[in-house]
Design an enzyme around this catalytic site. Structure first.
Site, PDB file in Angstrom:
ATOM      1  N   HIS A 145       0.881  22.586 -16.817  1.00  0.00           N
ATOM      2  CA  HIS A 145       1.350  21.191 -16.856  1.00  0.00           C
ATOM      3  C   HIS A 145       1.255  20.649 -18.277  1.00  0.00           C
ATOM      4  CE1 HIS A 145       1.809  20.347 -12.611  1.00  0.00           C
ATOM      5  NE2 HIS A 145       0.550  20.616 -12.305  1.00  0.00           N
ATOM      6  N   GLU A 192      -3.286  23.928 -14.639  1.00  0.00           N
ATOM      7  CA  GLU A 192      -3.357  22.679 -15.403  1.00  0.00           C
ATOM      8  C   GLU A 192      -2.864  22.889 -16.831  1.00  0.00           C
ATOM      9  OE1 GLU A 192      -3.743  19.938 -13.911  1.00  0.00           O
ATOM     10  OE2 GLU A 192      -4.399  20.872 -12.034  1.00  0.00           O
ATOM     11  N   LYS A 238      -2.126 -11.818  -4.268  1.00  0.00           N
ATOM     12  CA  LYS A 238      -1.424 -12.768  -3.405  1.00  0.00           C
ATOM     13  C   LYS A 238      -2.417 -13.667  -2.670  1.00  0.00           C
ATOM     14  CE  LYS A 238       0.711  -9.376  -1.258  1.00  0.00           C
ATOM     15  NZ  LYS A 238       0.280  -8.247  -2.099  1.00  0.00           N
ATOM     16  N   THR A 239      -3.387 -13.034  -2.030  1.00  0.00           N
ATOM     17  CA  THR A 239      -4.378 -13.789  -1.281  1.00  0.00           C
ATOM     18  C   THR A 239      -5.132 -14.736  -2.205  1.00  0.00           C
ATOM     19  OG1 THR A 239      -4.634 -11.836   0.101  1.00  0.00           O
ATOM     20  CG2 THR A 239      -6.295 -13.550   0.314  1.00  0.00           C
ATOM     21  N   THR A 281      -2.133  -7.336  -6.022  1.00  0.00           N
ATOM     22  CA  THR A 281      -1.656  -8.097  -7.178  1.00  0.00           C
ATOM     23  C   THR A 281      -2.140  -9.540  -7.150  1.00  0.00           C
ATOM     24  OG1 THR A 281       0.411  -8.255  -5.956  1.00  0.00           O
ATOM     25  CG2 THR A 281       0.370  -6.793  -7.856  1.00  0.00           C
TER      26      THR A 281
HETATM   27  P1  ADP Z   1      -3.346  -8.956  -2.462  1.00  0.00           P
HETATM   28  O1  ADP Z   1      -3.588 -10.028  -1.476  1.00  0.00           O
HETATM   29  O2  ADP Z   1      -2.110  -9.150  -3.275  1.00  0.00           O
HETATM   30  O3  ADP Z   1      -3.400  -7.571  -1.891  1.00  0.00           O
HETATM   31  P2  ADP Z   1      -5.803  -9.887  -3.506  1.00  0.00           P
HETATM   32  O4  ADP Z   1      -5.481 -11.301  -3.759  1.00  0.00           O
HETATM   33  O5  ADP Z   1      -6.561  -9.601  -2.268  1.00  0.00           O
HETATM   34  O6  ADP Z   1      -4.504  -8.994  -3.538  1.00  0.00           O
HETATM   35  O7  ADP Z   1      -6.546  -9.317  -4.778  1.00  0.00           O
HETATM   36  C1  ADP Z   1      -7.633  -8.464  -4.664  1.00  0.00           C
HETATM   37  C2  ADP Z   1      -8.585  -8.683  -5.823  1.00  0.00           C
HETATM   38  O8  ADP Z   1      -8.023  -8.250  -7.033  1.00  0.00           O
HETATM   39  C3  ADP Z   1      -8.929 -10.124  -6.043  1.00  0.00           C
HETATM   40  O9  ADP Z   1     -10.009 -10.505  -5.276  1.00  0.00           O
HETATM   41  C4  ADP Z   1      -9.245 -10.165  -7.521  1.00  0.00           C
HETATM   42  O10 ADP Z   1     -10.590  -9.840  -7.721  1.00  0.00           O
HETATM   43  C5  ADP Z   1      -8.410  -9.078  -8.099  1.00  0.00           C
HETATM   44  N1  ADP Z   1      -7.189  -9.599  -8.732  1.00  0.00           N
HETATM   45  C6  ADP Z   1      -5.925  -9.312  -8.367  1.00  0.00           C
HETATM   46  N2  ADP Z   1      -5.046  -9.921  -9.182  1.00  0.00           N
HETATM   47  C7  ADP Z   1      -5.761 -10.619 -10.078  1.00  0.00           C
HETATM   48  C8  ADP Z   1      -5.425 -11.470 -11.183  1.00  0.00           C
HETATM   49  N3  ADP Z   1      -4.155 -11.716 -11.526  1.00  0.00           N
HETATM   50  N4  ADP Z   1      -6.431 -12.026 -11.886  1.00  0.00           N
HETATM   51  C9  ADP Z   1      -7.715 -11.788 -11.554  1.00  0.00           C
HETATM   52  N5  ADP Z   1      -8.098 -11.014 -10.538  1.00  0.00           N
HETATM   53  C10 ADP Z   1      -7.141 -10.412  -9.795  1.00  0.00           C
HETATM   54 ZN    ZN Z   2      -0.414  20.600 -10.448  1.00  0.00          ZN
HETATM   55 MG    MG Z   3      -4.168  -9.758   0.452  1.00  0.00          MG
END
Ligand code: ADP
Ligand code: ZN
Ligand code: MG
Length: 606
Positions: A430, A427, A210-211, A208
């Site tokens: 389903h 399938e 975070k990093t 999402t």
């Molecule tokens: P986490 O640390 O939460 O697992 P990351 O920060 O490593 O996630 O995100 C992985 C990649 O996903 C990022 O490098 C980016 O390319 C993409 N990404 C995730 N969230 C966003 C966002 N809100 N906007 C743009 N790119 C995003």
């Molecule tokens: Zn199935």
């Molecule tokens: Mg991360």
């Protein structure tokens, strides 16, 4: 460079240098070496035009311009020697005789090289080995040094991340805006006696952002960014985790104002004493050291610690106390608007055809994280390149959704005709159950081409992002999940292993209905089981049973009732619409893939 390659590299360079030196002295093709008697003969025959004497070396030039060399005795003069070999005086007079002085450096080089060269080689090897040994000892002392990665604000190689690169996450960004302001103008805050948070916890599912968000805080504030991952602290060097923490914090303090980012905090921050290996393990000491360091910050320390986790529930409560990670910033999975924005960010630098509507892709990807969406854009670009197209089209984007969701297609995974028939009915089951229930999303695609681990799949198209789900929806979902199983049973009166994944999901869903969401009429609004999960123990084992055996059997009975009812409903639907089921399965066997429109046409006709 790896040490091995480095060594090879040095040896190669030395070798090349030596070859170069030698070829300098022996340049050109070497002339024939002749004996003195042959030389005498040649002079008598009048073949020799010129003799150049350099020390004991004789350079000969013949009338036909070929060159030869010969050696004379050391002390005797050349003319004397030649006479002894029977060269007549008048013949010798016809030869141009030239004596050359040995040039100074060449002389010294020639005399010294044989002594100096071995010494040089030995010296080189000693130097080389010393260096290796030194590096070894450095490593021995340095391995407690933190493994922290650093991004300086003026680093040109690493593009600076800013809030602009992060789509959506409005609340999170607002929250972090404060941190940026503090890092930019700490005096303003300190003058008012305001306490700035030391630790902020970024909480959200994987991917999402975070990093990314943590990096962009540093980018916005223009301060150094120190990045270390929780799992790296614990790399199983006993006693080293804690000293790594110390080093890392010391490093960050030295470059304050700065941001120190601890990724995957849950790897070290789990409840103390929760490990299988008993109390005082490595992780615990590391965690203690983090607490010590954070408490040791005086209010003026301009280092802000950001940490990321997707498991805030398992963090040690001590980490979350005031003065430590007392602020939380929640990062949710993106909603449709944010998904579109994220797609737009990652579409930069990728040529799209004019008809591409990223909004439609966003509509089809509920539940995708930012990382999934980034991945989707990338897959689409790869797919387009493979097709030798120059612009990414809607077709490639849609194909990539499925690839990201389910893994790559495995067209080589060939089903036997019988298996294909079973998969088609499964399938179709389903899909038909889903189409017959009022609250289910429309079917988008049915396929019996295997993908990832699934032999076939049925995709529904969610019409909206939902935050709440009703019991009715869940019950219908249970029927749809069992639709494949029910179809196999109805048509073949036999069950294959192909339904096992469906059954797992069914049971999981039914259990949640009873134990988590209070949706069972008989048991009422009670949550059963303490979901205090320990990562490495797995969910099942660790679920604390905080209810009696009697209650457990009631829960099991309720789960059974839910599943049984759902199954009966699926069976009823399929029996009633058996002709239509056959029709769908037949078409599937023929085409292998049914899109939304084709499926809807079949249902409307049937
Ligand atoms: P986490 O640390 O939460 O697992 P990351 O920060 O490593 O996630 O995100 C992985 C990649 O996903 C990022 O490098 C980016 O390319 C993409 N990404 C995730 N969230 C966003 C966002 N809100 N906007 C743009 N790119 C995003
Ligand atoms: Zn199935
Ligand atoms: Mg991360």
């Amino acid at each position: 460079m790896k040490p091995l390659f480095k060594n090879l590299f040095y040896i190669l360079v030395t070798f090349i240098a030596l070859t170069a030196i030698f070829s300098l002295f022996n340049s050109g093709k070497s002339p024939e070496v002749v004996s003195l008697s042959k030389l005498a003969l040649e002079i008598n025959e009048g073949k020799v035009k010129q003799i150049t004497v350099t020390e004991n070396e004789l350079g000969l030039k013949l009338v036909d311009n070929t060159e030869q060399t010969a050696k004379k005795e050391t002390d005797a003069p050349l003319t004397e020697t030649l006479k002894n070999y029977g060269v007549s005086a008048e013949k010798l007079a016809g030869v141009n005789l030239e004596v050359k002085e040995v040039s100074g450096w060449r002389f010294w080089f020639a005399t010294l090289l044989p002594f100096v060269f071995p010494l040089l080689i030995i010296g080189f090897f000693f130097w080389f080995m010393m260096r290796q040994a030194q590096r070894g000892s450095n490593q021995a002392f340095g391995f407690t040094k933190s493994l922290v990665r650093m991004i300086m604000p003026d680093d040109k190689n690493k593009p600076k991340a800013t809030f602009k690169d992060v789509a959506g996450l409005i609340e999170a960004k607002e929250e972090l805006e404060q941190v940026v302001e503090f890092l930019k103008e700490p005096k303003k805050f300190l003058a008012l006696g305001a306490k700035i948070p030391k630790g902020i916890l970024l909480v959200g599912p994987p991917g999402t952002g975070k990093t990314m968000l943590a990096r962009s805080v540093a980018g916005e504030a223009n301060v150094p960014f120190f990045h270390i991952s929780g799992s790296e602290f614990v790399e199983l060097f006993v006693g080293v985790g804690a000293s790594r923490v110390r080093d890392t914090f010391a490093l960050a303090k030295k470059s304050a104002p700065a941001i120190l980012f601890i990724d995957e905090l849950d790897a070290i921050g789990r409840h103390r004493g929760a490990g299988l290996g008993g109390g005082h393990d490595e992780r615990e000491q590391t965690l203690n050291q983090i607490l010590v360091e954070m408490d040791g910050f005086d209010p003026n320390t301009q280092v802000i610690v950001l940490a990321a986790t997707n498991r805030p529930d398992i963090l040690d409560p001590a980490l979350l106390r005031p003065g430590r990670f007392d602020r939380r910033v929640i990062l949710d999975l993106p909603d449709i608007k944010d998904r579109e924005a994220i797609l737009n960010i990652h579409a930069k630098g990728k040529p799209l055809t004019k008809d591409v509507k990223l909004r439609q892709i966003a509509e089809r990807t509920p539940g995708f994280s930012g990382a999934d969406l980034a991945n989707l854009m990338n897959e689409a670009a790869i797919l387009t390149a493979q097709k030798d197209k120059t612009e990414i089209g809607m077709e490639e984007l849609i194909a990539s959704i499925e690839k990201v969701m389910l893994g790559p297609e495995r067209r080589s995974f060939v089903l036997t005709p019988k298996e294909k028939e079973i998969a088609a009915y499964h399938e179709a089951g389903h899909a038909l159950v889903a189409a017959s229930l009022p609250h289910m999303d429309p079917i988008r695609k049915i396929s019996i081409i295997s993908r990832g681990r699934a032999a076939g799949y049925t995709l529904k198209l969610p019409t909206e992002d939902k935050h709440f789900h009703s019991k009715t929806e869940f019950l219908e979902e249970l029927s749809v999940l069992l639709g494949g199983y029910a179809a196999e049973k109805t048509v073949f009166n036999e069950i294959t292993t192909g339904a096992s994944n469906d059954l797992e999901k069914t049971t999981e869903l039914a259990r949640s209905l009873v134990t988590r969401w209070g949706m069972s009429e008989n048991l009422g609004p009670v949550v059963f089981g303490d979901r205090d999960e320990l990562v490495f123990l797995g969910k099942e084992i660790s679920e604390q049973k905080n209810y009696s055996e009697e209650m457990a059997s009631k829960i099991d009975k309720e789960i059974y009732v839910f599943i049984d009812n759902a199954y009966k409903k699926a069976l009823d639907i399929l029996k009633e619409k058996r002709a239509l089921l056959n029709q769908i399965a037949k078409t599937l066997i023929e085409k292998e893939i049914l899109e939304k429109e084709e499926f809807e046409a079949l249902v409307a006709a049937g």
